[in-house]
Write a protein that holds these residues in place. Structure first.
Motif, PDB file in Angstrom:
ATOM      1  N   THR A 158       0.809  -1.228   0.000  1.00 14.79           N
ATOM      2  CA  THR A 158       0.000   0.000   0.000  1.00 14.79           C
ATOM      3  C   THR A 158       0.837   1.271   0.000  1.00 14.79           C
ATOM      4  OG1 THR A 158      -0.033   0.024   2.415  1.00 14.79           O
ATOM      5  CG2 THR A 158      -1.846  -1.151   1.290  1.00 14.79           C
ATOM      6  N   ASP A 227      -3.943  -2.252   8.899  1.00 11.69           N
ATOM      7  CA  ASP A 227      -2.927  -3.191   8.441  1.00 11.69           C
ATOM      8  C   ASP A 227      -2.208  -2.569   7.254  1.00 11.69           C
ATOM      9  OD1 ASP A 227      -1.888  -5.425   6.640  1.00 11.69           O
ATOM     10  OD2 ASP A 227      -2.431  -6.563   8.426  1.00 11.69           O
ATOM     11  N   GLU A 229      -0.332  -3.821   5.022  1.00 10.54           N
ATOM     12  CA  GLU A 229      -0.266  -4.619   3.793  1.00 10.54           C
ATOM     13  C   GLU A 229      -1.600  -4.658   3.059  1.00 10.54           C
ATOM     14  OE1 GLU A 229       3.452  -7.599   4.733  1.00 10.54           O
ATOM     15  OE2 GLU A 229       1.410  -8.341   5.143  1.00 10.54           O
ATOM     16  N   THR A 230      -2.687  -4.668   3.798  1.00 13.39           N
ATOM     17  CA  THR A 230      -4.009  -4.692   3.148  1.00 13.39           C
ATOM     18  C   THR A 230      -4.649  -3.315   3.106  1.00 13.39           C
ATOM     19  OG1 THR A 230      -5.235  -5.101   5.203  1.00 13.39           O
ATOM     20  CG2 THR A 230      -4.351  -7.024   4.022  1.00 13.39           C
TER      21      THR A 230
END
Length: 454
Positions: A158, A227, A229-230
């Motif tokens: 991201t 998060d 990464e997400t």
């Protein structure tokens, strides 16, 4: 029927009143100058304690007269954090000694997993301000080396930074982060980018800020944790306290320092949403509490030491009336026990988290409000807080955090930000206004002054 005094008779009375006003102003100026000197003296008490018992380490342990290193090896947190405070106070000999220690001993070629956000605001910010204030190229070289070693933190899907990065290997870990840690980076990386001519610093940090903003809810609020990464939110509580606070601060300050119009637009949108959903009136007092980021539904009536930065930010950005009211609430929280707690339930009037690690935010707000209004009530407020600060936290070698503001039990801890921020804001509140103009220098969230380079 009484007669008005003749002009000749009124003149001596008017002159006497004017003379009394001048005398009062001179007396107040003298008292303020004396307070500035007192703050400087107490700063030197803390610095000399560090120098005697913890020289070359990250921080002083002010009860046991020992030293503490964050990661087992020193990164000279206290000298780097304290350097620009000493320069502002005119403590040139101490500043020169600290600068030589930093230039000769500080190395980032270490197999250490460090917290990205804290290293950026304390070390990168401190090195950059030190360089801008002294012109010492060794400090800029250290900042550039550190910035390069920290860049892998941004290598997530991201663009939101991982929490930890290894200074030697670039290995990252820590996927649950928050708006403050992702959004409180652009002042430092943006300044480094302009000083070194390397756009990558600015680009990475701005993307992280924008990605945080893009994840706001339909009503314009951000949550407390996500998060990296997400990009998904893992805690949707919204407020101005820990894990969110300086996200708002940097939206405004990136506009002030860098002239970035995207930051100004994000600030306008974000502060409007915060002012719409977070404030709560209780018995005529204004507080900023907790709500659900998606619905605006009230979740808690909590406010604390970290939230107390907001009056200063509001004043700095021109919302003085709201800033005055919120600062009055912060000071009421302080006065409940003579020192503010980490968390306060403003509906119940009760301490929720009793510790106080010597935080600066309420003093910071008093300074911004004084600069914005010229109202000497904020200096009076600062004098009262400084008296409490010294009374309850001073030790033989420094100043100690409090385990509890209720009992005043001390903890063996004096974070570097005490010298970077708490003492700096107390000093600036009483020093001559020309000591530091917030329209000419922008202070990062660790109170390191950075000079615009537009």
């Amino acid at each position: 029927m009484p007669h008005a005094p003749s002009p000749a008779a009124a003149a001596p009375a008017a002159n006497a009143e004017a003379d009394a006003g001048v005398a009062a102003a001179l007396a107040r100026n003298g008292a303020d100058a004396a307070m500035a000197e007192r703050v400087k003296t107490e700063f030197l008490h803390a610095w000399n304690g560090y120098r005697q018992y913890a020289w070359g380490h990250d921080a002083l342990l002010p009860l046991s007269d020992g030293a503490h290193d964050w990661y087992g090896q020193s990164l000279l947190m206290t000298p780097v954090d304290a350097l620009d405070t000493m320069l502002l106070m005119g403590l040139d000999a101490q500043a020169d000694e600290a600068r030589e220690l930093i230039a000769s001993r500080l190395s980032f070629d270490r197999d250490l997993d460090v917290k990205h956000f804290e290293i950026v605001i304390r070390l990168l910010g401190g090195l950059l301000s030190g360089y801008q204030m002294t012109g010492d190229e060794r400090l800029l070289a250290l900042a550039d080396d550190l910035g390069t070693r920290l860049l892998p933190a941004f290598d997530s899907p991201t663009g939101l930074p991982y929490v930890y990065v290894n200074l030697r290997t670039g290995k990252v870990h820590g996927t649950e982060s928050n708006p403050a840690e992702a959004g409180t980076l652009l002042l430092e990386y943006g300044t480094l980018s302009r000083l070194t001519g390397k756009p990558v610093y600015f680009e990475k940090a701005k993307r992280a800020l924008v990605e945080t903003y893009k994840r706001r809810s339909p009503i314009g609020l951000v949550g407390e944790r996500f998060d990296v990464e997400t990009g998904a939110w893992t805690r949707t509580d919204s407020h101005i306290g820990a894990r969110i606070d300086s996200y708002y601060e940097y939206l405004w300050k990136c506009w002030k320092l860098l002239g970035d119009r995207d930051c100004k637009a994000m600030w306008d949108d974000s502060i409007a949403a915060a002012n719409r959903h977070l404030p709560e009136e209780v018995d005529g007092a204004l507080w900023y509490g907790h709500v659900d980021m998606a619905t605006g539904t009230r979740t808690a009536s909590l406010y604390g030491a970290l939230d107390a930065f907001m009056p200063g930010l509001l004043a700095y950005s021109g919302d003085v009336d709201r800033a005055r009211r919120l600062q009055a609430s912060s000071f009421a929280m302080w006065n409940a026990h003579g020192i503010e707690p980490e968390l306060w339930d403003y509906r119940k009037g009760e301490v929720v988290a009793p510790a106080w690690p010597l935080r600066p935010e309420i003093v910071e707000s008093a300074w911004y409000l004084y600069r914005a209004t010229g109202d000497t009530a904020y200096r009076d407020m600062g004098r009262s807080m400084f008296n409490d600060f010294v009374r309850y936290t001073r030790t033989d070698s420094g100043f100690a955090a409090l385990e509890s503001v209720v009992t005043k039990e001390k903890a063996d801890d004096m974070e570097s930000f005490v010298l970077a921020e708490t003492f700096k804001y107390f000093y600036l509140l009483f020093a001559e206004p020309g000591t530091l103009d917030p329209e000419e220098m922008v202070l990062n969230t660790e109170a390191h002054p950075l000079r615009p380079m537009r």
